[in-house]
Design a protein around this motif. Sequence first.
Motif, PDB file in Angstrom:
ATOM      1  N   PHE A  39     -68.189  59.112  35.829  1.00  0.00           N
ATOM      2  CA  PHE A  39     -67.613  59.442  34.524  1.00  0.00           C
ATOM      3  C   PHE A  39     -66.428  60.388  34.660  1.00  0.00           C
ATOM      4  O   PHE A  39     -65.518  60.377  33.837  1.00  0.00           O
ATOM      5  N   THR A  63     -73.820  62.804  28.993  1.00  0.00           N
ATOM      6  CA  THR A  63     -74.101  61.455  29.514  1.00  0.00           C
ATOM      7  C   THR A  63     -74.962  61.512  30.773  1.00  0.00           C
ATOM      8  O   THR A  63     -75.137  60.497  31.446  1.00  0.00           O
ATOM      9  N   SER A  82     -65.118  53.573  28.867  1.00  0.00           N
ATOM     10  CA  SER A  82     -65.848  54.062  30.026  1.00  0.00           C
ATOM     11  C   SER A  82     -67.351  53.971  29.796  1.00  0.00           C
ATOM     12  O   SER A  82     -68.108  53.530  30.670  1.00  0.00           O
TER      13      SER A  82
END
Length: 256
Positions: free
Chosen positions: A77, A157, A243
């Motif tokens: 990420f 995340t 993403s």
Amino acid sequence: MKVFGIFYKPGLKSIVDEFVQKLKKKNAHIVFLTSNEKEIEDHTDLTLVIGGDGTVLKAAKYVSSPIIGFKGGRLGFLSSYTIDEFDKFLEHLESNSFYEDKRQFFEVLELNSLYLNDIVAIREPHQKMLDINVKFKDGSFYFHADGIIISTPTGSTAYSLSLGGPILLPNVKAYVLTPIAPQFLASRSVILPDDEKISVETSFPSHLIVDGHDFGKFNKFSVRKSEKSITILRPLDYDFSKSIKEKMGYGKNYFK
């Protein structure tokens, strides 16, 4: 002449050597950075990080120059390019075609330690569940659980998400408070503004893990937003939602 710092994951040395040769053809000066070389940080124009998100987290604490990550891990990420896109990066470097993605650090006051992802307080497997009291300016919460995560938007995340926490966009100014295996099903994540100082007290000492590093056992700690931030350079077509869709399948249209 640009000065490039290079911070990389062990095991990717052959890829790093290949990158270095290409940079030298551009008359770049190369400095290999480690966590013990803090004095070098102010002399680099750009830090290239080759590895996964963990490598980027380590590098970000020791450098002040903008970071560009090359994915050498699983999700990536925090990476802007894959390791196969180095030539694409060089093209963007030539035209200075980057978008600045600024990420804020937070700090654990008792440890004088920064974190970019999350801080986790968690019990030993053989211990009883924790009574966790969380206090902040506008109130307090109580949890009976195995532990608690205080996540940044960057870390939303990561572990917090796997426990059902929300995804925050990077520019959201907030914390995510997520109990780990709470006894009461109604105990879910809470989003707090990041201008709050959060104080946590547990019924007995639990492991305090900051961005993956275990600092030992504590039963009290507090966190607040740090003045330090790091800039990640992205391609101009970077899209956070893209993403998320590509890496996790979240919000993806499967009916196309």
